[in-house]
Design an enzyme around this catalytic site. Structure first.
Site, mmCIF file in Angstrom:
data_model
loop_
_atom_site.group_PDB
_atom_site.id
_atom_site.type_symbol
_atom_site.label_atom_id
_atom_site.label_comp_id
_atom_site.label_asym_id
_atom_site.label_seq_id
_atom_site.Cartn_x
_atom_site.Cartn_y
_atom_site.Cartn_z
ATOM 1 N N LEU A 104 0.873 -1.178 0.000
ATOM 2 C CA LEU A 104 0.000 0.000 0.000
ATOM 3 C C LEU A 104 0.906 1.223 0.000
ATOM 4 O O LEU A 104 2.005 1.188 0.582
ATOM 5 C CB LEU A 104 -0.887 0.009 1.250
ATOM 6 C CG LEU A 104 -1.947 -1.106 1.363
ATOM 7 C CD1 LEU A 104 -2.675 -1.023 2.703
ATOM 8 C CD2 LEU A 104 -2.942 -1.044 0.212
ATOM 9 N N ASP A 105 0.458 2.307 -0.612
ATOM 10 C CA ASP A 105 1.253 3.540 -0.642
ATOM 11 C C ASP A 105 1.401 4.108 0.773
ATOM 12 O O ASP A 105 0.609 3.796 1.659
ATOM 13 C CB ASP A 105 0.557 4.608 -1.500
ATOM 14 C CG ASP A 105 0.413 4.171 -2.951
ATOM 15 O OD1 ASP A 105 1.186 3.311 -3.392
ATOM 16 O OD2 ASP A 105 -0.495 4.703 -3.618
#
Ligand code: URA
Length: 229
Positions: A104-105
């Site tokens: 995930l960013d």
């Protein structure tokens, strides 16, 4: 499978081979309830105790983590705070080391699976296996309803890519709020799909990964979950 006692302790992150042999000579280790002084004894991780305590995740690590914003999924310490800095240090000392299943960013929150099972990482991240990932997002403005068909069409071609995105399910939740279900995990995929139509994702949260949901797990917390069936 039977393995050497020192190898079991070292591979589960309890120390180097040298360090764990010292635990053994200091009589801190039992196998099936009896003190074991031979580092070469073959056994199973579940039969071993250190200082009277069972070893952590003797049959492999598989946990669900609620990623808060501001940390990265990379192992590289130069990228700032890592999700691994929020998890028990012993997990990174395991061999294989703990790793996230997909990424995930930094600014994305939500469900991340963490494991030391590399075969499972491949299985759950492979587009062939079509594992559903559900994202909740807030956009910079309410999206046009035509995006539902655009995303479902399987023809959306993102910049610099040759293969169109697999069909995705968009649900409009009212105003700028949406829910998007993907079966792939391309780099910045949600943000790029919306950017393609001129929208900016202002908040992104993953609420489901395959059969797993966060439930009431607070940000920064983890819990052990059964492996996927
Ligand atoms: N899509 C994105 O754009 N970012 C994420 O973190 C996950 C999916």
């Amino acid at each position: 499978m039977l393995r050497r006692l020192d190898q079991i302790l070292a591979s589960l992150g309890y120390g180097s081979r040298k360090e764990v042999r010292e635990f053994i000579t200091k009589r801190r280790v039992t196998v099936a309830g009896a003190i074991e002084r031979d580092a070469a004894t073959k056994t199973t991780p579940a039969a071993v105790r250190l200082d009277g305590l069972p070893l952590e995740f003797p049959d492999g690590l598989f946990v669900l983590f609620h990623k808060p914003a501001g940390c990265v999924c990379s192992h590289d310490t130069r990228e700032g705070q890592r999700v691994y800095d929020l998890l028990p240090p012993r997990w990174l000392a395991r061999n294989p080391a703990a790793t996230t299943i997909g990424r995930l960013d930094r600014d994305t929150t939500g469900l991340l699976l963490v494991t030391d099972d590399t075969a499972l990482v491949h299985r759950l991240t492979s587009p062939k296996h079509h594992v559903d990932k559900v994202y909740e997002a807030t956009l910079d403005r309410a999206p046009e309803p035509r995006l539902i068909e655009e995303f479902a069409s399987g023809t959306l071609l993102l910049e610099d890519e040759e293969k169109p995105c697999a069909p995705a399910r968009l649900v409009l939740r009212g105003g700028p709020e949406i829910e998007l279900t993907l079966t792939e995990g391309r780099f910045h995929q949600v943000k790029r799909m919306f950017a393609h139509f001129g929208y900016e994702v202002q908040r992104l949260h993953r609420s489901r990964f395959g059969e797993y949901t966060l439930g009431d797990l607070a940000p920064g917390q983890w819990r052990e979950v059964p492996r996927p069936g």
